[in-house]
Design a protein around this motif. Sequence first.
Motif, PDB file in Angstrom:
ATOM      1  N   SER A 112       2.501   1.630  -3.356  1.00  0.00           N
ATOM      2  CA  SER A 112       1.469   1.957  -4.578  1.00  0.00           C
ATOM      3  C   SER A 112       0.478   3.245  -4.309  1.00  0.00           C
ATOM      4  N   ALA A 113       0.544   3.546  -3.146  1.00  0.00           N
ATOM      5  CA  ALA A 113      -0.826   4.692  -2.780  1.00  0.00           C
ATOM      6  C   ALA A 113      -0.296   5.839  -3.571  1.00  0.00           C
ATOM      7  N   THR A 166       0.481   6.578  -6.335  1.00  0.00           N
ATOM      8  CA  THR A 166       0.236   6.642  -7.609  1.00  0.00           C
ATOM      9  C   THR A 166      -1.361   6.472  -8.235  1.00  0.00           C
ATOM     10  N   ALA A 167      -1.803   6.121  -6.937  1.00  0.00           N
ATOM     11  CA  ALA A 167      -3.375   5.506  -7.057  1.00  0.00           C
ATOM     12  C   ALA A 167      -4.164   6.625  -6.680  1.00  0.00           C
ATOM     13  N   ASN A 168      -5.610   6.582  -7.400  1.00  0.00           N
ATOM     14  CA  ASN A 168      -6.475   7.571  -7.063  1.00  0.00           C
ATOM     15  C   ASN A 168      -6.923   7.698  -5.582  1.00  0.00           C
ATOM     16  N   ILE A 178      -5.820  -0.812  -7.583  1.00  0.00           N
ATOM     17  CA  ILE A 178      -4.520   0.076  -7.628  1.00  0.00           C
ATOM     18  C   ILE A 178      -3.539  -0.497  -8.477  1.00  0.00           C
ATOM     19  N   VAL A 179      -3.444  -1.940  -8.557  1.00  0.00           N
ATOM     20  CA  VAL A 179      -2.659  -2.631  -9.448  1.00  0.00           C
ATOM     21  C   VAL A 179      -3.212  -3.877  -9.783  1.00  0.00           C
ATOM     22  N   PHE A 200       0.811  -1.137   0.123  1.00  0.00           N
ATOM     23  CA  PHE A 200      -0.073   0.050  -0.153  1.00  0.00           C
ATOM     24  C   PHE A 200       0.977   1.378   0.015  1.00  0.00           C
ATOM     25  N   TRP A 229      -6.453  -5.146  -7.358  1.00  0.00           N
ATOM     26  CA  TRP A 229      -6.850  -5.203  -6.187  1.00  0.00           C
ATOM     27  C   TRP A 229      -7.099  -3.587  -5.694  1.00  0.00           C
ATOM     28  N   SER A 261      -9.442   4.333  -4.512  1.00  0.00           N
ATOM     29  CA  SER A 261      -8.778   3.330  -4.324  1.00  0.00           C
ATOM     30  C   SER A 261      -7.977   3.226  -3.138  1.00  0.00           C
ATOM     31  N   SER A 262      -7.038   4.251  -2.751  1.00  0.00           N
ATOM     32  CA  SER A 262      -6.169   4.475  -1.641  1.00  0.00           C
ATOM     33  C   SER A 262      -6.966   4.381  -0.238  1.00  0.00           C
ATOM     34  N   TYR A 322      -8.315   0.758   0.358  1.00  0.00           N
ATOM     35  CA  TYR A 322      -7.282  -0.162   0.702  1.00  0.00           C
ATOM     36  C   TYR A 322      -6.949   0.019   1.923  1.00  0.00           C
TER      37      TYR A 322
END
Length: 418
Positions: A322-323, A325-327, A379-380, A319, A376, A330-331, A334
Amino acid sequence: MQEKIILFASPVFFILIATEFIVAWRRQRHTYRINDAINSISLGIMSQISGVFLKVFVIGIYAWVARHFALFQLSAESIWVWVCGLLLYDFLYYWLHRMGHHTNLLWAAHVVHHQSEEYNLSTALRQTSTGPLFGWIFYLPLAILGFPVEVYVVVALIDLIYQFWIHTQQIDKLGWFDRVFVSPSNHRVHHAVNDLYLDKNFGGILLIWDRIFGTYTEELDAHPVVFGTRKPLRSWNPLRANLEVYQAVASDAWRTRRWHDKIKIWFMPPGWLPDDLAAQNNTAQFQLNRPLYNPPLNSGMLWYCLAQFTITMHMTTHFLLSAPTANLLSSTLYALWLFAGFWIVGGLLEQKRKFIILESSRLILGAAMLVYSPMWFGIVHLPSWVQVSMIAIYLISLFWLGIIGRNHSVATLRQNEY
């Protein structure tokens, strides 16, 4: 940047925790309980998760103030800017820390770090998820004086990481070092609930601030330190740990009659009550030698909790990487999933049956999400082998939990027979 540096430093932290555990075991000076360590580390991981969403307080406001109100333009190329920045940060940290013990609004966040009745390196990782909401105010002088954002971020990280090693009972007094720097001995005093030690030794790196402002007290062999808080949490629930003081103060603010007191109570020391509430206060008297909170737990459930805690901890690593670069949606989903994992593990450590049901639901939902989507939380895109492995882990966990739950029910029935 702070989250990523701490993330990559985490293996070092865990190696040191393991080393301390072995040293304590060989010395027969046991300072670890698995349930307490899981709880403390869970709270630390949750603080890193929440930090992703609170950067606007930690860095954003500082950067804005530095850009619009800085009196000077200090250069990050100068070593003296870094040295002075660290000294000033540590001085401001002292006042934030001190006020965190004398103001309900700040204590509500800081209390998390003091709740453990053990004192070891896992306690150092026990951090609040709400501290950034108001803590930023104390560091604005750095921005106004013109210290660059990168200097502020790095010196804050240095101050934080330094404080890891001082959370141990395996290092005794260090002579002259104790008189200048914050050390294990004088920080043990800070975590004490003994009358003699209460609200002392607030320094982060340097102890000289405590000596200058009269808040220093030495650890005395004749008065062994008792750790924790005066109103013990007595729970492994990490959400409750973060919210207990907010909830209690908000309740008192709601019940008191005068509007002035409804606001004032947030800025008064812990334990203060308005006159109308003080008259009906029936708080139990503080006991120094109280029994530790350590509800019984069968070995099967303990190993299950340890396994799920480890899995959720590794998911947090994913998390945090990747967070960025995520919207936001989604973050957020997660993060809530991870929070739910740590919350349920805390409930299972207390052997509350409703959490077995909640955990079963979490495992089924997790497997279902992976079956119907390789993404997932959007995110990815997960490779097929990762997707299948995670589904297998959830199903094995569900089977394992079913066996533990059945044994728990049988044990409960047997207890009720006697």
